[in-house]
Design an enzyme around this catalytic site. Structure first.
Site, mmCIF file in Angstrom:
data_model
loop_
_atom_site.group_PDB
_atom_site.id
_atom_site.type_symbol
_atom_site.label_atom_id
_atom_site.label_comp_id
_atom_site.label_asym_id
_atom_site.label_seq_id
_atom_site.Cartn_x
_atom_site.Cartn_y
_atom_site.Cartn_z
ATOM 1 N N CYS A 124 38.506 50.081 26.769
ATOM 2 C CA CYS A 124 38.628 49.188 27.831
ATOM 3 C C CYS A 124 38.352 47.735 27.300
ATOM 4 O O CYS A 124 37.475 47.192 26.765
ATOM 5 C CB CYS A 124 37.891 49.211 28.968
ATOM 6 N N HIS B 206 38.034 45.069 38.366
ATOM 7 C CA HIS B 206 38.315 43.619 38.221
ATOM 8 C C HIS B 206 39.187 43.049 39.370
ATOM 9 O O HIS B 206 39.970 43.944 39.969
ATOM 10 C CB HIS B 206 38.928 43.399 36.657
ATOM 11 N N CYS C 103 35.315 45.870 29.187
ATOM 12 C CA CYS C 103 33.892 46.064 28.952
ATOM 13 C C CYS C 103 33.396 45.236 27.973
ATOM 14 O O CYS C 103 34.195 44.663 27.228
ATOM 15 C CB CYS C 103 34.038 47.814 28.280
ATOM 16 N N HIS D 96 38.711 49.581 34.793
ATOM 17 C CA HIS D 96 37.680 48.479 34.942
ATOM 18 C C HIS D 96 37.550 47.612 36.357
ATOM 19 O O HIS D 96 38.580 47.380 36.457
ATOM 20 C CB HIS D 96 37.259 47.627 33.917
ATOM 21 N N GLN E 75 41.962 39.434 40.164
ATOM 22 C CA GLN E 75 42.706 38.351 39.517
ATOM 23 C C GLN E 75 42.707 37.108 40.404
ATOM 24 O O GLN E 75 42.440 37.409 41.397
ATOM 25 C CB GLN E 75 44.260 38.820 39.376
ATOM 26 N N ASN F 220 43.606 44.296 43.293
ATOM 27 C CA ASN F 220 44.374 45.273 43.535
ATOM 28 C C ASN F 220 43.608 46.732 43.022
ATOM 29 O O ASN F 220 42.952 46.529 41.887
ATOM 30 C CB ASN F 220 45.616 45.484 42.433
ATOM 31 N N HIS G 152 31.587 50.002 33.686
ATOM 32 C CA HIS G 152 33.095 50.327 33.900
ATOM 33 C C HIS G 152 33.341 51.395 35.106
ATOM 34 O O HIS G 152 34.501 51.301 35.607
ATOM 35 C CB HIS G 152 33.492 51.072 32.346
HETATM 36 ZN ZN LIG Z 1 35.588 48.776 31.217
#
Ligand SMILES: [Zn+2]
Length: 347
Positions: free
Chosen positions: A70, A169, A73, A167, A171, A156, A116
């Site tokens: 990932c 996250h 991470c 992971h 934007q 999203n 994660h």
């Molecule tokens: Zn990750």
């Protein structure tokens, strides 16, 4: 909160936001990265008058990597990621595969946590408060860039939405123009002001509070409701009671209460379809006033949270009417959606 600004090996900016004021982030990105070459280009559609970002370099972007590779991470021995440090609270960096770059704006990735395997709804209130600080600070920084007219913070969530990294996250897009939906909202607000002398966003919230049957939850500083003409099967709009044009102007009360309200909304979203269903895919979108345009003070900052799942195992597709003509057909009455979102409240 401690903010640390640094750069990655290819020159992209990386910003750490840490809760502890004495955090030191001095790890260096030692990856042999080539300079980012982007070919992003904004083209204007002559019929609709809207803009399309043509970004062919994105075809080669990281696509569903295994969890041990990932890129979001923290880095560890032998496994270098986009985050050089061995840990972080919240980290923001310029996207290596941006849809908008250079004179065409800017794209950033926001890692909500180094963990994660959690989702935003599983964060603590302190963690969610730090993400709100990061969104606010990014909005303030990007507002200073001459090529950025509007800042869009969003998440999203779920493979069904097209998320390519597991992971947690979000934007941030810094657009070089006012987006069509924001332009429409500004136009509606202007027309409403001319016709009534009042603010449109204030009146929409007041109407929802007066009607009551689409209210999902109310705090001292925030109101969440399913809009009267919801486009999506489950769609919630979250407004601060005191209207402000963008995140920078939220007051301390609204900031303090936000994590509790937002986490509760996300947790309810995961319960809509009952136990045993995979996590609800959603899009969470902050609507902020663009910078340096007339009428921005009329705009009301709000968050729109919606899912494309309409019932167990079935997605709402944007088919003929929606994609072809821009007319949404919603199978779930907004009042029923709001009732469901009240039923699944946390104990
Ligand atoms: Zn990750």
């Amino acid at each position: 909160m401690k903010k640390t600004v640094t750069t990655l090996a290819d020159g992209r900016e990386l910003i750490y936001y840490d809760s502890a004021d004495d955090t030191v982030r001095d790890a260096v990105d030692s990856r042999p990265l080539d300079a980012v070459s982007t070919s992003s280009e904004v083209r204007r559609d002559p019929l609709l008058g809207d803009s399309v970002a043509i970004a062919s370099h994105r075809q080669g972007r990281t696509y569903h990597p295994p969890a041990d590779e990932c890129p979001l991470c923290p880095s560890r021995e032998g496994r270098l990621s986009e985050i050089p440090d061995a840990d972080y609270d919240v980290a923001v960096f310029e996207n290596r595969f941006p849809s908008l770059a250079g004179d065409s704006g800017r794209c950033e990735v926001v890692c909500f946590t180094s963990d994660h395997d959690v989702s935003f709804g599983g964060l603590t209130e302190d963690q969610a408060a730090l993400v709100l600080e990061a969104w606010t600070d990014r909005t303030a920084d990007l507002a200073e860039l001459p090529q950025v007219t509007q800042v869009f913070c969003f998440e999203n969530r779920g493979a069904e939405i097209g998320v390519t990294l597991g992971h947690p996250h979000g934007q941030i897009y810094g657009y070089p123009f006012v987006t069509p939906r924001t332009e429409q909202m500004l136009r509606s607000a202007e027309t409403h002001r001319a016709g009534t002398g009042r603010n449109l966003f204030d009146d929409v919230v007041a109407r929802e509070l007066a009607d009551g049957d689409r209210i999902v939850l109310e705090g001292e500083h925030w109101v969440a409701f399913v809009p009267h003409a919801a486009h999506w099967p489950y769609e919630v709009h979250l407004h601060p009671r005191r209207r402000v044009p963008d995140l920078r102007e939220l007051d301390a009360g609204a900031r303090t209460e936000f994590p509790q309200i937002y986490l509760e909304l996300l947790r309810r979203f995961d319960r809509i379809f009952g136990p045993g269903e995979p996590p609800t895919p959603y899009i969470s979108a902050w609507h902020q006033a663009p910078f340096r345009v007339p009428g921005r003070e009329e705009f009301g900052l709000h968050l729109e949270l919606f899912t494309i799942r309409r019932t167990t195992g079935k997605l709402k597709f944007l088919a003929g009417s929606e994609s072809g003509m821009g007319v949404f057909i919603n199978d779930v009455p907004p009042e029923a959606a709001a009732q469901r979102l009240r039923e699944v409240a946390s104990e």
